[in-house]
Design a protein around this motif. Structure first.
Motif, mmCIF file in Angstrom:
data_model
loop_
_atom_site.group_PDB
_atom_site.id
_atom_site.type_symbol
_atom_site.label_atom_id
_atom_site.label_comp_id
_atom_site.label_asym_id
_atom_site.label_seq_id
_atom_site.Cartn_x
_atom_site.Cartn_y
_atom_site.Cartn_z
ATOM 1 N N ILE A 119 42.777 41.089 47.693
ATOM 2 C CA ILE A 119 42.659 42.551 47.564
ATOM 3 C C ILE A 119 44.005 43.211 47.807
ATOM 4 O O ILE A 119 44.410 44.142 47.086
ATOM 5 N N ASN A 120 44.726 42.723 48.811
ATOM 6 C CA ASN A 120 45.983 43.357 49.211
ATOM 7 C C ASN A 120 47.144 43.094 48.255
ATOM 8 O O ASN A 120 48.247 43.628 48.465
ATOM 9 N N THR A 121 46.917 42.304 47.218
ATOM 10 C CA THR A 121 47.943 42.198 46.174
ATOM 11 C C THR A 121 48.094 43.523 45.432
ATOM 12 O O THR A 121 49.110 43.754 44.769
ATOM 13 N N ASN A 122 47.048 44.358 45.517
ATOM 14 C CA ASN A 122 47.029 45.646 44.806
ATOM 15 C C ASN A 122 47.151 45.465 43.294
ATOM 16 O O ASN A 122 47.615 46.373 42.594
ATOM 17 N N GLU A 123 46.721 44.314 42.797
ATOM 18 C CA GLU A 123 46.833 44.030 41.364
ATOM 19 C C GLU A 123 45.492 44.003 40.642
ATOM 20 O O GLU A 123 45.455 43.937 39.410
ATOM 21 N N LEU A 124 44.398 44.050 41.379
ATOM 22 C CA LEU A 124 43.091 43.871 40.743
ATOM 23 C C LEU A 124 42.826 44.918 39.667
ATOM 24 O O LEU A 124 42.402 44.587 38.552
ATOM 25 N N SER A 125 43.083 46.166 39.977
ATOM 26 C CA SER A 125 42.798 47.227 39.004
ATOM 27 C C SER A 125 43.678 47.118 37.764
ATOM 28 O O SER A 125 43.300 47.582 36.679
ATOM 29 N N ASP A 126 44.843 46.483 37.887
ATOM 30 C CA ASP A 126 45.729 46.298 36.729
ATOM 31 C C ASP A 126 45.089 45.409 35.670
ATOM 32 O O ASP A 126 45.489 45.438 34.501
ATOM 33 N N TYR A 127 44.128 44.611 36.090
ATOM 34 C CA TYR A 127 43.456 43.687 35.181
ATOM 35 C C TYR A 127 42.026 44.133 34.868
ATOM 36 O O TYR A 127 41.189 43.319 34.462
ATOM 37 N N GLY A 128 41.758 45.398 35.038
ATOM 38 C CA GLY A 128 40.462 45.946 34.647
ATOM 39 C C GLY A 128 39.358 45.792 35.661
ATOM 40 O O GLY A 128 38.189 46.080 35.367
ATOM 41 N N VAL A 129 39.687 45.346 36.865
ATOM 42 C CA VAL A 129 38.660 45.193 37.899
ATOM 43 C C VAL A 129 38.254 46.577 38.405
ATOM 44 O O VAL A 129 39.111 47.408 38.728
ATOM 45 N N ARG A 130 36.959 46.807 38.476
ATOM 46 C CA ARG A 130 36.436 48.089 38.962
ATOM 47 C C ARG A 130 35.530 47.923 40.179
ATOM 48 O O ARG A 130 35.401 48.832 40.990
ATOM 49 N N GLU A 131 34.917 46.759 40.302
ATOM 50 C CA GLU A 131 33.976 46.494 41.390
ATOM 51 C C GLU A 131 34.307 45.144 42.014
ATOM 52 O O GLU A 131 34.561 44.176 41.299
ATOM 53 N N VAL A 132 34.284 45.098 43.342
ATOM 54 C CA VAL A 132 34.620 43.866 44.052
ATOM 55 C C VAL A 132 33.517 43.530 45.049
ATOM 56 O O VAL A 132 33.205 44.321 45.945
ATOM 57 N N ASP A 155 38.117 45.467 57.325
ATOM 58 C CA ASP A 155 39.424 45.471 56.666
ATOM 59 C C ASP A 155 39.275 45.428 55.147
ATOM 60 O O ASP A 155 39.985 46.151 54.416
ATOM 61 N N LYS A 156 38.369 44.600 54.651
ATOM 62 C CA LYS A 156 38.171 44.503 53.196
ATOM 63 C C LYS A 156 37.582 45.797 52.647
ATOM 64 O O LYS A 156 38.030 46.293 51.600
ATOM 65 N N PHE A 157 36.611 46.325 53.334
ATOM 66 C CA PHE A 157 35.981 47.566 52.901
ATOM 67 C C PHE A 157 36.998 48.701 52.818
ATOM 68 O O PHE A 157 37.079 49.433 51.823
ATOM 69 N N ASN A 158 37.828 48.830 53.843
ATOM 70 C CA ASN A 158 38.829 49.894 53.857
ATOM 71 C C ASN A 158 39.892 49.691 52.785
ATOM 72 O O ASN A 158 40.342 50.657 52.139
#
Length: 286
Positions: A119-132, A155-158
């Motif tokens: 999550i902390n890579t801050n890259e998920l949304s760059d690849y179209g991720v919307r829900e985790v 921590d993950k939730f925040n």
């Protein structure tokens, strides 16, 4: 004392399922037994490669269901592999929903220690991720203290909130409705008001259930007998989560503040067997 029979089975209105990468053919075989748009998670096992997992996720989508691929942080060997996985999923339209876990290896195979690291890579949304999807452990974890589990959840939730990613909680399979209810109340105190998918095994052989329970440290054999409702004198038999689901529904009926709960089935006894059991259970519970 037996619980009163619930008047509804809202927990089953939006149930989800879980398969491995090797279950592509099983998805096709069970297609007629599963409601359209059902979520089906695809696990990230060490003995399966990306192609196998992607093929399964495509089979889920092509059958009219919603694929939720897993990423196991400790099994990812490098930043390049992480990005390759995300890019492949995005190119195929499979990246919108992911489920992130630490994974089984005691030592990470690469730079990622746990789901939070992904999550902390801050890259998920760059690849179209919307829900985790993130994990919950109502009956604890054999190798991690409850305090550490609780802190990691927060921590993950925040971190997801900060990135405007929608969290969904999926729990490890459980056998004790009272323990699950207590855990859900605790989660709600952290400010998480979204969906919690309560994990439970679909119908499976009793010996297999006991084996998985021991492996994941979920409950003692004696505890399972009492709370789940089968006998150790019939180890060759099978058992379904009838009692557990009815007990959970009773808890939700008594306390609506538990919020948005649904059942997530681990298909230890097979995808089609689980899907058909769901149909039969809903029918007889009306």
């Amino acid at each position: 004392m037996a619980q009163p029979h619930p008047t509804t089975l809202s927990l089953m209105d939006d149930f989800s399922l879980e398969i491995t990468g090797k279950d592509s053919d099983a998805v096709v075989a069970a297609q007629a037994d599963i409601p359209a748009d059902t979520r089906i998670n695809v696990t990230f096992l060490g003995n399966e490669d990306l192609e196998t997992r992607v093929t399964a996720a495509k089979a889920v989508r092509d059958a009219g269901f919603i694929p939720v691929p897993h990423l196991a942080a400790r099994r990812i060997t490098s930043t390049d592999e992480f990005r390759q996985i995300l890019s492949t999923l995005q190119d195929l339209g499979l990246s919108e929903r992911l489920f992130l876990i630490a994974g089984d290896p005691a030592t990470p195979h690469g730079p990622y220690e746990d789901a939070l690291a992904l999550i902390n890579t801050n890259e998920l949304s760059d690849y179209g991720v919307r829900e985790v999807g993130i994990s919950g452990y109502p009956e604890g974890h054999p190798d991690v203290s409850n305090a550490v589990l609780d802190s990691a959840f927060v921590d993950k939730f925040n971190a997801l909130k900060e990135q405007s990613l929608e969290p969904v909680v999926i729990t490890q399979f459980a056998f004790d409705a009272t323990a699950v209810t207590s855990w859900v109340r605790q989660v709600r105190t952290h400010g998480y008001n979204g969906q919690i998918r309560i994990g439970t095994p679909g119908p499976a052989g009793i010996k297999r259930l006991l084996s998985y329970a021991r492996r994941f440290g979920v409950a003692s054999s004696a505890g399972i007998v009492k709370k789940y409702g089968f006998s150790l004198t019939n180890l060759l038999g099978t058992a379904g989560p009838d009692k557990f689901i009815l007990d959970m529904q009773h808890e939700l009926d008594q306390d609506p503040t538990l919020g948005n709960l649904a059942v997530h089935f681990y298909t230890f006894g097979g995808l089609q067997a689980t899907a058909q059991w769901v149909q039969e259970f809903k029918q007889k519970s009306r």
